[in-house]
Design a protein around this motif. Structure first.
Motif, PDB file in Angstrom:
ATOM      1  N   TYR A 121       1.970  -4.058   4.040  1.00 39.36           N
ATOM      2  CA  TYR A 121       1.395  -4.793   5.452  1.00 39.36           C
ATOM      3  C   TYR A 121       0.944  -3.691   6.154  1.00 39.36           C
ATOM      4  O   TYR A 121       1.159  -2.396   6.112  1.00 39.36           O
ATOM      5  CB  TYR A 121       2.720  -5.160   5.921  1.00 39.36           C
ATOM      6  N   GLY A 145       9.832  -9.424   0.281  1.00 42.64           N
ATOM      7  CA  GLY A 145       9.578  -9.144   1.578  1.00 42.64           C
ATOM      8  C   GLY A 145      10.915  -8.768   2.331  1.00 42.64           C
ATOM      9  O   GLY A 145      10.900  -8.921   3.631  1.00 42.64           O
ATOM     10  N   VAL A 159      10.283  -9.904   6.147  1.00 44.64           N
ATOM     11  CA  VAL A 159       8.917 -10.669   6.163  1.00 44.64           C
ATOM     12  C   VAL A 159       8.838 -11.590   5.185  1.00 44.64           C
ATOM     13  O   VAL A 159       7.677 -11.467   4.378  1.00 44.64           O
ATOM     14  CB  VAL A 159       7.825  -9.627   6.252  1.00 44.64           C
ATOM     15  N   GLU A 165       6.693 -12.614   9.237  1.00 45.70           N
ATOM     16  CA  GLU A 165       5.632 -11.767   9.298  1.00 45.70           C
ATOM     17  C   GLU A 165       5.141 -11.696  10.727  1.00 45.70           C
ATOM     18  O   GLU A 165       4.886 -10.558  11.214  1.00 45.70           O
ATOM     19  CB  GLU A 165       4.455 -11.891   8.181  1.00 45.70           C
ATOM     20  N   PRO A 172      -0.108  -8.911   6.288  1.00 47.12           N
ATOM     21  CA  PRO A 172       0.175  -8.777   4.971  1.00 47.12           C
ATOM     22  C   PRO A 172      -1.346  -8.544   4.542  1.00 47.12           C
ATOM     23  O   PRO A 172      -2.294  -9.257   4.520  1.00 47.12           O
ATOM     24  CB  PRO A 172       0.570 -10.272   4.268  1.00 47.12           C
TER      25      PRO A 172
END
Length: 613
Positions: A121, A145, A159, A165, A172
């Motif tokens: 990320y 995540g 995330v 996110e 991402p």
């Protein structure tokens, strides 16, 4: 060979790896980049810094039929034809393909080698603070995540969905060359999203990576050479790996057997056959291929009818010219020949790799056995083979560039050994020399001649001093036989014996572990009495055992090192003469010795370097 150096956008490379347009040749190693290296690779791209070149080979080359395989992590269908084969850049393009496409999950490992799945990320706010903050901005998180702590009980960061996110501002990287705009469209801070798109995403979208494109005329030898010069991973490509890929792409074999030929699997089968022969333990797959090349090139040479027959060879470029048909013709006979060679060595009292003087000499020995067949076991030819063998070792002729010597051995030894009237002595026999002073500088088992004299002593009907057992293949192991001092180091140091004489092969012989412990550091006159008492043998009996080791018993019992050294040095010279079938010059000038000693010490260092390579 021709090549071009075009510049392609990273997005193009990703399209080509995921579609199968770019694939890997079968010799490439598996993917194994660590998590931190992948993260730093992404930092490099987002900063706009160069990451090096990739090297591509145009497929359809008639000389190189490598079997392709898709880049790891892609869903390329089996059998998809490759337009380009990736020779250099595998780790980088595999990392980028997995991180920047699909789910963005990379199968990687930590610094300790533990396997893990990671997703990457970009912290939007940090990334926009400038290039200096990009290293902090690029994050590696678990593949699902969800970042946990307390042995997985507590969630630190989640995330796992696009909403989560966006909620914490982590973009991402899997969308960097995908649908980034849809993700940013729902981002709460529209102004920040616009700046991030303009300053980070758009520049990344035009990131370029230069390529070296090799054309269809490129040879296997050129591929190997260029790969080694350019490969940023630092892994040397050897001929075995190249032929693995070439043989796997052999269409006629596939049509006949319905499967590809796997050279590596075949080599594992060869190794399995050699398991019972310890002296073959260090035989390398490239050694075996050299033996195949010697025989295949010899056959082509003999069958050629034109004015310029192809040369017999064991050079790298000629190994690369082997066909699968060549290999399959000679693999069986050579397996049998190497096993025969292990028996030949056992007859010379060489039972394992530790005292094998020249592992590479096995290559011509096995090839010669294939050419001679059972003639190699006849008494007369066998005696000549033994002489050739010892000339190579005691003449120390296999420590440098040896491919040419391999060829001359195969061309000259069989006819000479069979006693053909027109056959002269081989170069190896003619070239071999050994001088008396060499015995002074033979001090460690790094030297082939040191090992050679050691095993010659074993073959001189030498027996253990304590148990009177023959030092044959069985007792060699049971008695833990090794080479030890005759006049112990401690005694020599106490009596002013210099290193040159103390450490020389003249002051060493094959002794069992129990005998060596009995000797300890005592004077010979003392430890011989201890041996007689413990073994309950007479002095005459023990003297007979010493004589088989070419040890002058009278001088040893008198603790007369100087008389002992001169007498045993002469006996060892005679032993060498018998093995080589030629005279050993005695040295009369010490200046000559000093020069020879320095020369051979350099040779030992070079030989050690060869063995390390």
């Amino acid at each position: 060979m021709g090549f071009q150096t075009p510049l392609y956008e990273l997005s193009d490379y990703l399209k080509w790896t995921t579609s199968g347009k770019i694939q890997l040749p079968d010799f490439q190693r598996g993917y194994k980049w660590e998590d931190e290296r992948i993260r730093q690779l992404l930092v490099t791209i987002l900063r706009g810094h160069p990451l090096g070149v990739v090297m591509l080979l145009k497929s359809g080359n008639e000389q190189i039929r490598f079997k392709p395989r898709p880049v790891e992590g892609t869903n390329v269908a089996e059998g998809t034809p490759a337009e380009w084969l990736l020779l250099d850049g595998q780790q980088r393009l595999t990392s980028l393909t997995q991180a920047l496409t699909g789910e963005g999950v990379v199968d990687t490992m930590d610094s300790r080698g533990k396997r893990m799945r990671r997703r990457y990320y970009v912290d939007i706010a940090l990334a926009l603070e400038g290039e200096d903050r990009m290293d902090e901005a690029v994050l590696s998180l678990p593949g699902d995540g969800i970042e946990r702590t307390n042995f997985g009980k507590d969630i630190v960061r989640d995330v796992s969905t696009p909403e989560s996110e966006r909620a914490i501002g982590l973009f991402p990287v899997r969308l960097l060359f995908g649908d980034a705009m849809s993700w940013l469209f729902d981002f709460e801070d529209r102004d920040l999203a616009k700046v991030f798109n303009a300053d980070i995403i758009k520049p990344a979208g035009t990131y370029n990576i230069p390529a070296i494109e090799l054309d269809k005329e490129t040879s296997k030898s050129a591929v190997a050479t260029v790969f080694e010069k350019v490969n940023t991973g630092g892994l040397a490509l050897n001929v075995f790996e190249l032929l693995t890929a070439t043989f796997a792409g052999d269409k006629s074999y596939f049509d006949e057997h319905g499967t590809d030929f796997r050279l590596n699997d075949d080599w594992l089968e060869t190794q399995a056959k050699f398991t019972s022969y310890p002296v073959l333990a260090n035989l390398e797959n490239t050694d075996f291929l050299q033996a195949v090349t010697l025989l295949a090139s010899r056959k082509r040479n003999l069958s050629h009818t034109g004015p310029r027959p192809p040369a017999v060879s064991a050079k790298r470029e000629d190994v690369l010219k082997l066909t699968l048909e060549d290999y399959l013709e000679w693999v069986g006979p050579l397996r049998e020949a190497f096993i025969w060679a292990s028996d030949f060595l056992a007859d010379r009292h060489i039972f394992d790799t530790r005292f094998l003087p020249y592992p590479k000499q096995l290559v011509p020995l096995a090839a010669i056995r294939v050419v001679m067949g059972h003639d190699a076991d006849l008494l007369g030819p066998r005696e000549k083979l033994v002489r050739w063998f010892w000339c190579g070792i005691l003449g120390e002729l296999y420590g440098g560039a040896i491919e040419t010597r391999f060829v001359r051995d195969l061309e000259q030894v069989p006819a000479w050994a069979r006693g053909d009237a027109n056959a002269a002595a081989p170069n190896t026999v003619n070239d071999a020399t050994f001088v008396e002073s060499r015995l002074h500088s033979l001090r460690t088992r790094l030297a082939a001649a040191y090992k050679g004299i050691y095993v010659l002593l074993l073959g001189n009907q030498a027996r253990d001093w304590m148990e009177d057992k023959a030092l044959d293949k069985v007792q060699y192991v049971n008695l833990a036989v090794d080479i030890h001092h005759i006049f112990p180091q401690k005694w020599c140091n106490q009596n002013g014996i210099d290193d040159e004489h103390r450490e020389s092969i003249v002051n060493k012989t094959a002794i069992s572990a129990v005998t060596n412990r009995t000797i300890g550091g005592a004077a010979p006159s003392a430890y011989l009495q201890v041996i007689e008492k413990k073994a309950q043998i007479s002095p005459d009996h023990l003297d007979g055992l010493l004589e088989a080791h070419l040890v002058p018993a009278e001088a040893l019992r008198a603790d007369d090192f100087d008389a002992y050294f001169v007498a045993r040095r002469e006996r060892l010279c005679q032993l060498v003469e018998q093995a080589m079938g030629k005279a050993v010059p005695r040295d009369v000038d010490r200046g000559e010795f000093e020069e020879d000693s320095a020369q051979f010490e350099i040779a030992e260092i070079e030989e050690l370097a060869d063995e390390s390579e």
